[in-house]
Scaffold this motif. Structure first.
Motif, PDB file in Angstrom:
ATOM      1  N   ALA A  22       0.857  -1.186   0.000  1.00 51.57           N
ATOM      2  CA  ALA A  22       0.000   0.000   0.000  1.00 51.57           C
ATOM      3  C   ALA A  22       0.889   1.229   0.000  1.00 51.57           C
ATOM      4  N   PHE A  23       0.696   2.103  -0.990  1.00 51.19           N
ATOM      5  CA  PHE A  23       1.481   3.322  -1.073  1.00 51.19           C
ATOM      6  C   PHE A  23       0.696   4.472  -0.457  1.00 51.19           C
ATOM      7  N   ALA A  24       1.423   5.462   0.038  1.00 49.16           N
ATOM      8  CA  ALA A  24       0.763   6.624   0.608  1.00 49.16           C
ATOM      9  C   ALA A  24      -0.051   7.337  -0.452  1.00 49.16           C
ATOM     10  N   ALA A  25      -1.254   7.765  -0.075  1.00 48.78           N
ATOM     11  CA  ALA A  25      -2.126   8.465  -1.011  1.00 48.78           C
ATOM     12  C   ALA A  25      -1.618   9.879  -1.242  1.00 48.78           C
ATOM     13  N   ASP A  26      -2.077  10.495  -2.340  1.00 45.83           N
ATOM     14  CA  ASP A  26      -1.710  11.881  -2.634  1.00 45.83           C
ATOM     15  C   ASP A  26      -2.527  12.861  -1.803  1.00 45.83           C
ATOM     16  N   GLU A  27      -3.728  12.430  -1.398  1.00 38.97           N
ATOM     17  CA  GLU A  27      -4.635  13.280  -0.633  1.00 38.97           C
ATOM     18  C   GLU A  27      -5.652  12.390   0.068  1.00 38.97           C
ATOM     19  N   ILE A  28      -6.346  12.943   1.034  1.00 39.96           N
ATOM     20  CA  ILE A  28      -7.445  12.214   1.664  1.00 39.96           C
ATOM     21  C   ILE A  28      -8.745  12.916   1.281  1.00 39.96           C
ATOM     22  N   LYS A  29      -9.694  12.130   0.760  1.00 36.02           N
ATOM     23  CA  LYS A  29     -10.960  12.692   0.290  1.00 36.02           C
ATOM     24  C   LYS A  29     -12.029  12.481   1.351  1.00 36.02           C
ATOM     25  N   ILE A  30     -12.682  13.574   1.741  1.00 32.97           N
ATOM     26  CA  ILE A  30     -13.689  13.527   2.797  1.00 32.97           C
ATOM     27  C   ILE A  30     -15.016  14.041   2.271  1.00 32.97           C
ATOM     28  N   GLY A  31     -16.055  13.234   2.408  1.00 32.34           N
ATOM     29  CA  GLY A  31     -17.415  13.686   2.124  1.00 32.34           C
ATOM     30  C   GLY A  31     -18.027  14.222   3.408  1.00 32.34           C
ATOM     31  N   PHE A  32     -18.260  15.530   3.474  1.00 30.86           N
ATOM     32  CA  PHE A  32     -18.743  16.175   4.701  1.00 30.86           C
ATOM     33  C   PHE A  32     -20.182  16.623   4.487  1.00 30.86           C
ATOM     34  N   GLY A  44     -25.519  22.235  12.483  1.00 32.52           N
ATOM     35  CA  GLY A  44     -24.605  21.895  11.398  1.00 32.52           C
ATOM     36  C   GLY A  44     -23.504  22.925  11.222  1.00 32.52           C
ATOM     37  N   THR A  45     -23.845  24.177  11.445  1.00 29.68           N
ATOM     38  CA  THR A  45     -22.839  25.232  11.347  1.00 29.68           C
ATOM     39  C   THR A  45     -21.748  25.036  12.399  1.00 29.68           C
ATOM     40  N   GLU A  46     -22.154  24.667  13.619  1.00 28.10           N
ATOM     41  CA  GLU A  46     -21.172  24.393  14.671  1.00 28.10           C
ATOM     42  C   GLU A  46     -20.265  23.218  14.291  1.00 28.10           C
ATOM     43  N   VAL A  47     -20.886  22.165  13.741  1.00 20.83           N
ATOM     44  CA  VAL A  47     -20.115  20.984  13.345  1.00 20.83           C
ATOM     45  C   VAL A  47     -19.094  21.351  12.268  1.00 20.83           C
ATOM     46  N   ARG A  48     -19.552  22.059  11.267  1.00 24.76           N
ATOM     47  CA  ARG A  48     -18.642  22.463  10.185  1.00 24.76           C
ATOM     48  C   ARG A  48     -17.509  23.352  10.708  1.00 24.76           C
ATOM     49  N   ASP A  49     -17.858  24.336  11.538  1.00 24.86           N
ATOM     50  CA  ASP A  49     -16.842  25.283  12.001  1.00 24.86           C
ATOM     51  C   ASP A  49     -15.828  24.611  12.933  1.00 24.86           C
ATOM     52  N   GLY A  50     -16.307  23.691  13.780  1.00 25.18           N
ATOM     53  CA  GLY A  50     -15.379  22.976  14.657  1.00 25.18           C
ATOM     54  C   GLY A  50     -14.409  22.125  13.865  1.00 25.18           C
ATOM     55  N   PHE A  51     -14.914  21.449  12.844  1.00 26.96           N
ATOM     56  CA  PHE A  51     -14.060  20.597  12.012  1.00 26.96           C
ATOM     57  C   PHE A  51     -13.033  21.442  11.260  1.00 26.96           C
ATOM     58  N   GLN A  52     -13.491  22.562  10.715  1.00 26.72           N
ATOM     59  CA  GLN A  52     -12.586  23.396   9.921  1.00 26.72           C
ATOM     60  C   GLN A  52     -11.536  24.083  10.797  1.00 26.72           C
ATOM     61  N   LEU A  53     -11.879  24.370  12.056  1.00 28.24           N
ATOM     62  CA  LEU A  53     -10.864  24.937  12.955  1.00 28.24           C
ATOM     63  C   LEU A  53      -9.750  23.916  13.196  1.00 28.24           C
ATOM     64  N   LEU A  96     -13.651   8.671   3.449  1.00 31.76           N
ATOM     65  CA  LEU A  96     -14.537   8.585   4.608  1.00 31.76           C
ATOM     66  C   LEU A  96     -15.639   9.628   4.484  1.00 31.76           C
ATOM     67  N   VAL A  97     -16.720   9.385   5.235  1.00 27.76           N
ATOM     68  CA  VAL A  97     -17.847  10.319   5.290  1.00 27.76           C
ATOM     69  C   VAL A  97     -18.038  10.737   6.745  1.00 27.76           C
ATOM     70  N   THR A  98     -18.375  12.004   6.961  1.00 30.30           N
ATOM     71  CA  THR A  98     -18.598  12.505   8.323  1.00 30.30           C
ATOM     72  C   THR A  98     -19.475  13.753   8.265  1.00 30.30           C
ATOM     73  N   GLY A  99     -19.772  14.325   9.461  1.00 32.79           N
ATOM     74  CA  GLY A  99     -20.484  15.596   9.541  1.00 32.79           C
ATOM     75  C   GLY A  99     -21.964  15.504   9.860  1.00 32.79           C
ATOM     76  N   GLY A 100     -22.564  14.316   9.808  1.00 37.40           N
ATOM     77  CA  GLY A 100     -24.013  14.188   9.996  1.00 37.40           C
ATOM     78  C   GLY A 100     -24.472  14.636  11.377  1.00 37.40           C
ATOM     79  N   VAL A 101     -25.685  15.181  11.433  1.00 37.32           N
ATOM     80  CA  VAL A 101     -26.243  15.683  12.685  1.00 37.32           C
ATOM     81  C   VAL A 101     -27.448  14.856  13.127  1.00 37.32           C
ATOM     82  N   PHE A 102     -28.447  14.720  12.249  1.00 31.58           N
ATOM     83  CA  PHE A 102     -29.724  14.116  12.650  1.00 31.58           C
ATOM     84  C   PHE A 102     -29.807  12.659  12.194  1.00 31.58           C
ATOM     85  N   SER A 103     -30.281  11.813  13.102  1.00 32.96           N
ATOM     86  CA  SER A 103     -30.351  10.387  12.793  1.00 32.96           C
ATOM     87  C   SER A 103     -31.359  10.077  11.698  1.00 32.96           C
ATOM     88  N   ASN A 104     -32.381  10.938  11.503  1.00 31.30           N
ATOM     89  CA  ASN A 104     -33.336  10.658  10.424  1.00 31.30           C
ATOM     90  C   ASN A 104     -32.694  10.816   9.046  1.00 31.30           C
TER      91      ASN A 104
END
Length: 394
Positions: A22-32, A44-53, A96-104
């Motif tokens: 396995a070679f190191a990737a050029d970048e990590i792709k995140i679906g937020f 959601g704004t809090e989640v986004r801002d915390g992650f980006q900080l 990877l995927v992340t950032g979700g707030v509501f379980s519905n």
């Protein structure tokens, strides 16, 4: 003979491929994907801002890899969530995927993410099924199991001597699990258990029911604008003079305090994090969040910040080889990062083991209405479903 050679060549090719390093990737792709519109937009704004900080703190890289991140508003709509995740997986081929707030929104898309052998890091919701028999090597809960924080409030209600409690929550998985959590540790009588429509903003009928029931206290789980309206209408009806409100931290956090004002002072709420926790990572997070966004962060922002720092630690641990999914998951499970909440580790079901604190909304010496930590309600709390998780081949 020719057929034999072809089969041999195919076997050698297959062997060569299976042994390829396995070679190191050029970048990590995140679906937020998070909620940036509607009554839950503030969360959601809090989640986004915390992650980006956190991303800013890591030099816009995770584990030395450049980050390619697509931030999408799910509009708190399951159909929008499905379309977004399909694009993440099939077109963008995210790591990877992340950032979700509501379980519905999160629950309908989880099967397709996990079946695609893609990691999902939950910044907020911690559904019961995935803590128990549906636990999955690709699912990690960074915040809590949905019952954890309400259960702490149930214990607190016992400690305060409340014999009768009324409860209210929206009728969706997160709401139902929250009330189940409160009941799990509460030993008194539940005189009313009220479920409302998700997104409801008028509580006149429910408040009339609560008034008639005459409970000693009222526990509510109403995230975002729902909680803001409920507290205001509860006070407007004069019920705050005869029965205290009890809340999970996410219904009495800084966004709610700002929207409600001083009348929220005195409200007790439980949380796995607080802005005044005395550790170096938290002090840096809070100070830089206030500097960057002009407001005190909420627990949603803290959870997202920790999520980003976990990713950074795991990518470092595998030397950037995020395509080695088994190694990447192992590095995530190690949780080798400094959490802003203090101690943090994953249980066998990949949900947190952590302290749960009691906070009280106060007016501080600077004249601000904010939360203050008053103690630990449950030490090293682990959810009650982990024993049902029979994870193998992680």
């Amino acid at each position: 003979m020719k057929g034999t050679l072809n089969r041999t060549a195919a076997a050698l090719l297959a062997f060569g491929l299976s042994c390829a390093p396995a070679f190191a990737a050029d970048e990590i792709k995140i679906g937020f994907m998070t909620t940036l519109s509607g009554p839950g937009a503030a969360i959601g704004t809090e989640v986004r801002d915390g992650f980006q900080l956190a991303l800013k703190h890591t030099g816009e890289k995770f584990g030395g890899l450049p980050v390619k991140m697509d931030v999408v508003d799910d509009q708190q709509n399951p159909q929008t969530g499905r379309q977004t995740v399909e694009r993440f997986l099939k077109r963008d081929k995210v790591d990877l995927v992340t950032g979700g707030v509501f379980s519905n929104v999160v629950l309908p898309v989880l099967p397709s993410i996990l079946q695609a052998d893609t990691v999902y890091l939950s910044t907020n919701t911690g559904p019961r099924d995935y803590a128990a028999d549906k636990c999955d090597p690709n699912f990690f809960a960074l915040a809590w199991q949905n019952e954890d924080i309400p259960a702490a409030m149930g214990k607190f209600a016992n400690d305060m001597g409340y014999k009768k409690v009324a409860m209210i929550a929206p009728n969706y998985p997160g709401g139902r699990e929250s009330l189940d959590g409160f009941k799990h540790l509460y030993k008194g009588e539940v005189v009313e258990e009220i479920y409302t429509k998700l997104g409801q903003l008028d509580y006149a009928a429910e408040l009339a029911t609560i008034r008639v029931a005459k409970p000693d206290a009222v526990f509510f789980f109403l995230p975002g604008g729902m909680g803001v309206n409920f507290i205001k209408q509860f006070d407007g009806a004069g019920l705050n003079k005869t029965m205290p409100l009890l809340a999970p931290g996410f219904s009495a956090d800084e966004d709610t305090i700002k929207a409600v004002g001083e009348s929220i002072a005195g409200l007790y709420n439980a949380s796995q994090w607080a802005a005044d926790l005395d550790n170096a990572a938290n002090k840096r997070f809070v100070a830089d969040f206030v500097k960057a966004y002009g407001r005190i962060p909420t627990m949603y922002a803290a959870q997202a910040y920790d999520t980003a720092m976990l990713i950074d630690s795991a990518v470092k641990k595998v030397g950037g080889k995020v395509e080695d999914k088994a190694a990447f998951r192992k590095a995530l499970r190690a949780a080798d990062f400094q959490s802003v909440r203090g101690g943090f580790r994953f249980n066998t079901n990949q949900y947190p083991i952590q302290d749960i604190y009691m906070r009280s909304v106060i007016r501080n010496q600077q004249g601000q209405t904010t939360n203050k930590t008053v103690g630990v309600v449950i030490k090293d709390h682990a959810d009650r479903f982990a024993a049902e998780c029979k994870m193998s081949g992680a």
